[in-house]
Design an enzyme around this catalytic site. Structure first.
Site, PDB file in Angstrom:
ATOM      1  N   VAL A  50       0.843  -1.187  -0.135  1.00 60.05           N
ATOM      2  CA  VAL A  50       0.121  -0.078   0.090  1.00 60.05           C
ATOM      3  C   VAL A  50       0.794   1.328   0.132  1.00 60.05           C
ATOM      4  O   VAL A  50       2.118   1.230   0.379  1.00 60.05           O
ATOM      5  CB  VAL A  50      -0.887   0.092   1.125  1.00 60.05           C
ATOM      6  CG1 VAL A  50      -0.160   0.070   2.583  1.00 60.05           C
ATOM      7  CG2 VAL A  50      -1.975   1.096   1.214  1.00 60.05           C
ATOM      8  N   CYS A  51       0.485   2.311  -0.558  1.00 62.11           N
ATOM      9  CA  CYS A  51       1.117   3.579  -0.261  1.00 62.11           C
ATOM     10  C   CYS A  51       2.404   3.737  -1.152  1.00 62.11           C
ATOM     11  O   CYS A  51       2.246   3.375  -2.523  1.00 62.11           O
ATOM     12  CB  CYS A  51       1.068   3.942   0.957  1.00 62.11           C
ATOM     13  SG  CYS A  51       1.747   5.908   1.317  1.00 62.11           S
ATOM     14  N   ALA A  52       3.538   4.118  -0.522  1.00 60.56           N
ATOM     15  CA  ALA A  52       4.469   4.046  -1.364  1.00 60.56           C
ATOM     16  C   ALA A  52       5.153   2.821  -1.823  1.00 60.56           C
ATOM     17  O   ALA A  52       6.059   2.679  -2.648  1.00 60.56           O
ATOM     18  CB  ALA A  52       5.736   5.010  -0.628  1.00 60.56           C
TER      19      ALA A  52
END
Length: 433
Positions: free
Chosen positions: A352-354
């Site tokens: 998730v995310c970066a």
């Protein structure tokens, strides 16, 4: 059950907070060399917030609120109402507070906000020192807030919601006193009191607290980068390609990787929700230590080191985001070898995310896959065609966008492992939908 120990530390240090607040109240200048106060004299004092915690506190409600308030620049003190700093929170999560509540009794705060969870709320209610503090704080016109069971169990029992509109966890609505105007809003602000319903409303609640402390402009500034949902309470969705059945022989075994700089909201939401679903979740440090400093200076302690987990078989490996954490994941030869073996064998993995853009993509773990990531990193993906979706599943891979999509991410994992009805049931139980 495996545990994730969270020490809620932040900058400036607790000693610096005491010095600054004493100076502000007394007018006596404290020498910087004595207290090592890092802030420049010209910097305005941040809003000071107290978050009391107890054994049985709901960790998502605590960590999300603390994280979001610190994003806004608030000086958050996490105080234990127990006899020591170590807190046994719900779902195998351990917290270590910044201070004992008794150490905070003489301080002034702009906001006191109480997480829910049982028996945490009951322990907080029974803390006479805190009751006295909050009643004085409210009488002086200060902001006060509670979420989940705490509006009924704590604020209601202390008489601090009399004549006000308030909400709380659905099964505790009938425990609100008769002199409280009960509403079913996800977040309710009335006068100086802010209340909310549960873990699934914690991000909305936290943004509302920022709004009350700093105004709408700051709340909007904090909310936008978190990729929050535009329609809160609606059913979550996932976009799926090349669907396969996610089968496990028994209880799903899940590794959640941790590193310095990991995003604490994302980590705690994933671990908390999957443990609610009865998956066996092991928080694994990819560093050479168990204690890790997360992105908002929250201190996480993993269940084990990565090298000690090599003999275990995991059905699913998940990476939270956070810029520092993602960079550390990408640089870990052992973690990358484990992930590549996981993918090559057709086993399950996600991020998730970066982490999709900075970890999976450069190591070839998104090759031929549809995926998403934090929006500012979509250009890092070799295939951006489905990156606008909040959660993307492609075969044995699952990816998502950021803190505001992490509950959807975790619930999508639950859906793939246990079925849509189980995921919907869980989502309703935390008042996410």
């Amino acid at each position: 059950m495996s545990s994730l120990r969270v020490s809620l530390l932040h900058q400036p240090s607790f000693v610096n907070q005491i010095a600054r607040r004493f100076s502000r109240r007394s007018g006596v200048k404290i020498p910087r060399k004595n207290f090592e106060i890092a802030a420049m004299a010209s910097t305005p004092d941040p809003k000071c917030v107290l978050v009391p915690v107890a054994n049985g506190t709901e960790p998502m409600e605590a960590v999300i609120v603390i994280d979001v308030l610190r994003r806004a620049g608030a000086d958050v003190t996490v105080a234990s109402v127990e006899k020591d700093l170590d807190i046994e929170a719900s779902w195998g999560v351990k917290l270590v507070a910044d201070a004992l509540l008794t150490d905070c009794s003489g301080m002034n705060f702009d906001l006191i906000t109480i997480p829910g969870g049982m028996p945490g709320s009951a322990s907080i209610r029974d803390c006479a020192t805190l009751e006295q503090m909050v009643k004085k704080h409210a009488a002086d016109g200060g902001l006060y807030a509670a979420i989940c069971a705490a509006p009924a169990v704590v604020l209601g029992s202390w008489g601090l919601l009399t004549g006000l509109q308030a909400t709380c966890y659905p099964s505790f609505m009938d425990k609100l006193p008769e002199d409280v105007i009960k509403v079913e809003s996800r977040v309710k602000v009335d006068a100086k009191a802010i209340t909310s319903r549960g873990a699934g409303t914690a991000m909305e609640f936290a943004v509302a607290l920022v709004d009350q402390l700093y105004g709408k402009s700051k709340a909007d500034e904090v909310e936008a980068p978190m990729v929050m949902r535009s329609l809160h309470g609606e059913e979550f969705n996932l976009e799926e390609f090349n669907p396969i059945e996610w089968k496990t022989d028994a209880t799903p075994q899940v590794l959640v990787a941790l590193a310095d700089g990991v995003e604490e909201m994302e980590a705690v939401m994933i671990i908390d929700i999957l443990r609610r679903a009865k998956a066996n979740v092991v928080a694994v440090s990819i560093e050479d230590k168990l204690e890790l400093v997360a992105s908002r200076n929250t201190k996480l302690v993993a269940d084990m080191l990565l090298e000690d987990s090599t003999e275990l078989n995991f059905d699913l490996i998940l990476l939270p985001g956070g810029l520092g954490g993602a960079k550390a994941f990408a640089a870990s030869d052992k973690l990358m070898a484990l992930l590549k073996e996981q993918a090559a064998s057709g086993k399950l993995y996600g991020a998730v995310c970066a982490s999709p853009a900075l970890v999976l993509e450069p190591h070839g773990l998104l090759k031929g896959k549809k995926a998403t990531s934090y929006p500012s990193m979509w250009s890092f993906l070799s295939d951006e065609s489905e990156s606008h979706n909040r959660v993307v599943v492609d075969g044995n891979l699952i990816t998502s966008q950021g803190p505001g999509t992490s509950m959807e991410f975790a619930l999508a994992v639950v859906q793939k492992l246990f079925g849509r009805p189980k995921a919907i049931e869980l989502a309703k139980s935390i008042v996410f939908i």
